[in-house]
Motif scaffolding. Structure first.
Motif, PDB file in Angstrom:
ATOM      1  N   VAL A  86      54.977  47.510  31.845  1.00  0.00           N
ATOM      2  CA  VAL A  86      55.142  46.289  32.643  1.00  0.00           C
ATOM      3  C   VAL A  86      56.218  45.387  32.050  1.00  0.00           C
ATOM      4  O   VAL A  86      56.901  44.675  32.800  1.00  0.00           O
ATOM      5  CB  VAL A  86      53.814  45.528  32.866  1.00  0.00           C
ATOM      6  CG1 VAL A  86      52.812  46.411  33.577  1.00  0.00           C
ATOM      7  CG2 VAL A  86      53.257  44.940  31.603  1.00  0.00           C
ATOM      8  N   LEU A  87      56.411  45.435  30.731  1.00  0.00           N
ATOM      9  CA  LEU A  87      57.531  44.687  30.139  1.00  0.00           C
ATOM     10  C   LEU A  87      58.852  45.206  30.709  1.00  0.00           C
ATOM     11  O   LEU A  87      59.781  44.431  30.942  1.00  0.00           O
ATOM     12  CB  LEU A  87      57.528  44.802  28.615  1.00  0.00           C
ATOM     13  CG  LEU A  87      56.434  44.035  27.875  1.00  0.00           C
ATOM     14  CD1 LEU A  87      56.467  44.369  26.387  1.00  0.00           C
ATOM     15  CD2 LEU A  87      56.559  42.529  28.094  1.00  0.00           C
ATOM     16  N   GLY A  88      58.918  46.509  30.938  1.00  0.00           N
ATOM     17  CA  GLY A  88      60.108  47.106  31.542  1.00  0.00           C
ATOM     18  C   GLY A  88      60.365  46.611  32.958  1.00  0.00           C
ATOM     19  O   GLY A  88      61.491  46.669  33.451  1.00  0.00           O
ATOM     20  N   LYS A  89      59.325  46.103  33.608  1.00  0.00           N
ATOM     21  CA  LYS A  89      59.473  45.532  34.956  1.00  0.00           C
ATOM     22  C   LYS A  89      59.715  44.025  34.896  1.00  0.00           C
ATOM     23  O   LYS A  89      59.653  43.351  35.923  1.00  0.00           O
ATOM     24  CB  LYS A  89      58.202  45.792  35.775  1.00  0.00           C
ATOM     25  CG  LYS A  89      58.077  47.183  36.308  1.00  0.00           C
ATOM     26  CD  LYS A  89      56.887  47.249  37.256  1.00  0.00           C
ATOM     27  CE  LYS A  89      57.152  48.238  38.360  1.00  0.00           C
ATOM     28  NZ  LYS A  89      56.056  48.239  39.355  1.00  0.00           N
ATOM     29  N   LYS A  90      59.950  43.502  33.701  1.00  0.00           N
ATOM     30  CA  LYS A  90      60.177  42.066  33.494  1.00  0.00           C
ATOM     31  C   LYS A  90      58.952  41.227  33.840  1.00  0.00           C
ATOM     32  O   LYS A  90      59.053  40.092  34.315  1.00  0.00           O
ATOM     33  CB  LYS A  90      61.413  41.584  34.236  1.00  0.00           C
ATOM     34  CG  LYS A  90      62.685  42.275  33.772  1.00  0.00           C
ATOM     35  CD  LYS A  90      63.912  41.618  34.304  1.00  0.00           C
ATOM     36  CE  LYS A  90      65.202  42.272  33.916  1.00  0.00           C
ATOM     37  NZ  LYS A  90      65.320  42.972  32.697  1.00  0.00           N
ATOM     38  N   ALA A  91      57.776  41.811  33.592  1.00  0.00           N
ATOM     39  CA  ALA A  91      56.525  41.085  33.723  1.00  0.00           C
ATOM     40  C   ALA A  91      56.072  40.686  32.318  1.00  0.00           C
ATOM     41  O   ALA A  91      56.674  41.091  31.324  1.00  0.00           O
ATOM     42  CB  ALA A  91      55.467  41.966  34.393  1.00  0.00           C
ATOM     43  N   TYR A  92      55.030  39.896  32.238  1.00  0.00           N
ATOM     44  CA  TYR A  92      54.464  39.469  30.961  1.00  0.00           C
ATOM     45  C   TYR A  92      53.186  40.262  30.711  1.00  0.00           C
ATOM     46  O   TYR A  92      52.489  40.640  31.654  1.00  0.00           O
ATOM     47  CB  TYR A  92      54.132  37.977  30.990  1.00  0.00           C
ATOM     48  CG  TYR A  92      55.306  37.116  31.372  1.00  0.00           C
ATOM     49  CD1 TYR A  92      56.308  36.817  30.456  1.00  0.00           C
ATOM     50  CD2 TYR A  92      55.436  36.622  32.671  1.00  0.00           C
ATOM     51  CE1 TYR A  92      57.404  36.032  30.820  1.00  0.00           C
ATOM     52  CE2 TYR A  92      56.517  35.835  33.044  1.00  0.00           C
ATOM     53  CZ  TYR A  92      57.497  35.548  32.108  1.00  0.00           C
ATOM     54  OH  TYR A  92      58.575  34.779  32.465  1.00  0.00           O
ATOM     55  N   ALA A  93      52.871  40.476  29.437  1.00  0.00           N
ATOM     56  CA  ALA A  93      51.649  41.213  29.103  1.00  0.00           C
ATOM     57  C   ALA A  93      50.956  40.540  27.931  1.00  0.00           C
ATOM     58  O   ALA A  93      51.604  40.050  27.002  1.00  0.00           O
ATOM     59  CB  ALA A  93      51.982  42.661  28.766  1.00  0.00           C
ATOM     60  N   ILE A  94      49.641  40.529  27.991  1.00  0.00           N
ATOM     61  CA  ILE A  94      48.817  39.908  26.960  1.00  0.00           C
ATOM     62  C   ILE A  94      47.563  40.756  26.782  1.00  0.00           C
ATOM     63  O   ILE A  94      47.069  41.357  27.750  1.00  0.00           O
ATOM     64  CB  ILE A  94      48.464  38.447  27.347  1.00  0.00           C
ATOM     65  CG1 ILE A  94      47.722  37.717  26.215  1.00  0.00           C
ATOM     66  CG2 ILE A  94      47.690  38.388  28.650  1.00  0.00           C
ATOM     67  CD1 ILE A  94      47.589  36.212  26.447  1.00  0.00           C
ATOM     68  N   ASN A  95      47.052  40.826  25.539  1.00  0.00           N
ATOM     69  CA  ASN A  95      45.828  41.602  25.338  1.00  0.00           C
ATOM     70  C   ASN A  95      44.596  40.708  25.389  1.00  0.00           C
ATOM     71  O   ASN A  95      44.691  39.486  25.551  1.00  0.00           O
ATOM     72  CB  ASN A  95      45.894  42.440  24.046  1.00  0.00           C
ATOM     73  CG  ASN A  95      45.733  41.643  22.769  1.00  0.00           C
ATOM     74  OD1 ASN A  95      45.397  40.457  22.764  1.00  0.00           O
ATOM     75  ND2 ASN A  95      45.967  42.294  21.646  1.00  0.00           N
ATOM     76  N   ASN A  96      43.434  41.322  25.247  1.00  0.00           N
ATOM     77  CA  ASN A  96      42.152  40.608  25.375  1.00  0.00           C
ATOM     78  C   ASN A  96      41.894  39.614  24.253  1.00  0.00           C
ATOM     79  O   ASN A  96      40.924  38.862  24.315  1.00  0.00           O
ATOM     80  CB  ASN A  96      41.001  41.615  25.417  1.00  0.00           C
ATOM     81  CG  ASN A  96      41.124  42.581  26.561  1.00  0.00           C
ATOM     82  OD1 ASN A  96      41.738  42.272  27.575  1.00  0.00           O
ATOM     83  ND2 ASN A  96      40.551  43.747  26.416  1.00  0.00           N
ATOM     84  N   ASN A  97      42.740  39.625  23.227  1.00  0.00           N
ATOM     85  CA  ASN A  97      42.592  38.676  22.123  1.00  0.00           C
ATOM     86  C   ASN A  97      43.649  37.585  22.150  1.00  0.00           C
ATOM     87  O   ASN A  97      43.749  36.793  21.228  1.00  0.00           O
ATOM     88  CB  ASN A  97      42.624  39.413  20.781  1.00  0.00           C
ATOM     89  CG  ASN A  97      41.407  40.302  20.620  1.00  0.00           C
ATOM     90  OD1 ASN A  97      40.306  39.947  21.010  1.00  0.00           O
ATOM     91  ND2 ASN A  97      41.616  41.484  20.072  1.00  0.00           N
ATOM     92  N   GLY A  98      44.462  37.560  23.194  1.00  0.00           N
ATOM     93  CA  GLY A  98      45.458  36.502  23.338  1.00  0.00           C
ATOM     94  C   GLY A  98      46.809  36.812  22.722  1.00  0.00           C
ATOM     95  O   GLY A  98      47.675  35.957  22.670  1.00  0.00           O
ATOM     96  N   LYS A  99      47.009  38.052  22.272  1.00  0.00           N
ATOM     97  CA  LYS A  99      48.298  38.443  21.695  1.00  0.00           C
ATOM     98  C   LYS A  99      49.254  38.815  22.820  1.00  0.00           C
ATOM     99  O   LYS A  99      48.956  39.674  23.643  1.00  0.00           O
ATOM    100  CB  LYS A  99      48.137  39.631  20.749  1.00  0.00           C
ATOM    101  CG  LYS A  99      49.450  40.093  20.117  1.00  0.00           C
ATOM    102  CD  LYS A  99      49.222  41.291  19.221  1.00  0.00           C
ATOM    103  CE  LYS A  99      50.496  41.754  18.581  1.00  0.00           C
ATOM    104  NZ  LYS A  99      50.979  40.886  17.543  1.00  0.00           N
ATOM    105  N   TRP A 100      50.409  38.174  22.832  1.00  0.00           N
ATOM    106  CA  TRP A 100      51.434  38.491  23.819  1.00  0.00           C
ATOM    107  C   TRP A 100      52.131  39.763  23.392  1.00  0.00           C
ATOM    108  O   TRP A 100      52.512  39.934  22.235  1.00  0.00           O
ATOM    109  CB  TRP A 100      52.469  37.394  23.897  1.00  0.00           C
ATOM    110  CG  TRP A 100      52.028  36.070  24.433  1.00  0.00           C
ATOM    111  CD1 TRP A 100      50.747  35.622  24.589  1.00  0.00           C
ATOM    112  CD2 TRP A 100      52.876  35.014  24.863  1.00  0.00           C
ATOM    113  NE1 TRP A 100      50.749  34.349  25.088  1.00  0.00           N
ATOM    114  CE2 TRP A 100      52.054  33.948  25.260  1.00  0.00           C
ATOM    115  CE3 TRP A 100      54.250  34.857  24.942  1.00  0.00           C
ATOM    116  CZ2 TRP A 100      52.563  32.746  25.742  1.00  0.00           C
ATOM    117  CZ3 TRP A 100      54.764  33.663  25.418  1.00  0.00           C
ATOM    118  CH2 TRP A 100      53.925  32.623  25.818  1.00  0.00           C
ATOM    119  N   PHE A 101      52.326  40.666  24.328  1.00  0.00           N
ATOM    120  CA  PHE A 101      53.187  41.819  24.099  1.00  0.00           C
ATOM    121  C   PHE A 101      54.595  41.385  24.510  1.00  0.00           C
ATOM    122  O   PHE A 101      54.772  40.789  25.579  1.00  0.00           O
ATOM    123  CB  PHE A 101      52.753  43.011  24.951  1.00  0.00           C
ATOM    124  CG  PHE A 101      51.383  43.528  24.636  1.00  0.00           C
ATOM    125  CD1 PHE A 101      51.141  44.217  23.458  1.00  0.00           C
ATOM    126  CD2 PHE A 101      50.335  43.344  25.519  1.00  0.00           C
ATOM    127  CE1 PHE A 101      49.872  44.721  23.175  1.00  0.00           C
ATOM    128  CE2 PHE A 101      49.068  43.843  25.244  1.00  0.00           C
ATOM    129  CZ  PHE A 101      48.839  44.530  24.064  1.00  0.00           C
TER     130      PHE A 101
END
Length: 154
Positions: free
Chosen positions: A79-94
């Motif tokens: 999803v980063l490759g699609k210029k979207a944002y990603a975050i995990n269940n602990n609040g860490k931004w990918f």
């Protein structure tokens, strides 16, 4: 902008809906047929139990500027490759700055598991974990809304 959630084992669904509703951001939660989920806020999409079916459904619905909540580094990378944002269940931004290292660490861990080395010690989720997610997710929503407004104003 919308929020997409890999919802099968997501422990923060209620927090996501609470924050999303405050910002009036639509939420899509994707689950497989072995799970049941009901919501008064989110759209629920149920897909087959086929391997990676949830991941592919989530990826296919992701657009630039969307926020994706997932614990899966591979999904985050896509999803980063699609210029979207990603975050995990602990609040860490990918991010593009950390995803390569995370993917490499996942690869090493998989190799160790194949050799019989198990180093994972899962802790029970705490209220502090939920607060970390709440804080990180709120910051990400604010950031994404600001970026979307900047793009729209251009």
């Amino acid at each position: 902008m919308k929020i997409l959630v890999d919802a099968d084992a997501c422990p923060v669904k209620e927090i996501i809906e609470d924050i999303a509703s405050n910002f009036k951001i639509p939420v899509i939660m994707i689950i497989d047929t072995s799970h049941e989920l009901y919501s008064n806020y989110s759209e629920i999409i149920q897909v087959s139990k086929a391997p990676d079916a949830v991941d592919l459904a989530l990826f296919n619905r992701t657009s630039p500027g969307d926020i994706v909540v997932t614990h899966d580094y591979g999904v985050a990378s896509m999803v980063l490759g699609k210029k979207a944002y990603a975050i995990n269940n602990n609040g860490k931004w990918f991010t593009n700055q950390n995803i390569d290292v995370l993917m490499y660490e996942r690869h090493i861990a998989a190799k160790q598991r194949k050799m019989g080395v198990h180093s994972c010690s899962m802790k029970k989720r705490s209220k502090q974990d939920d607060q970390h997610f709440r804080d990180g997710f709120t910051r990400l929503c604010i950031y994404a809304i600001k970026r979307e407004k900047e793009m729209h104003d251009k």
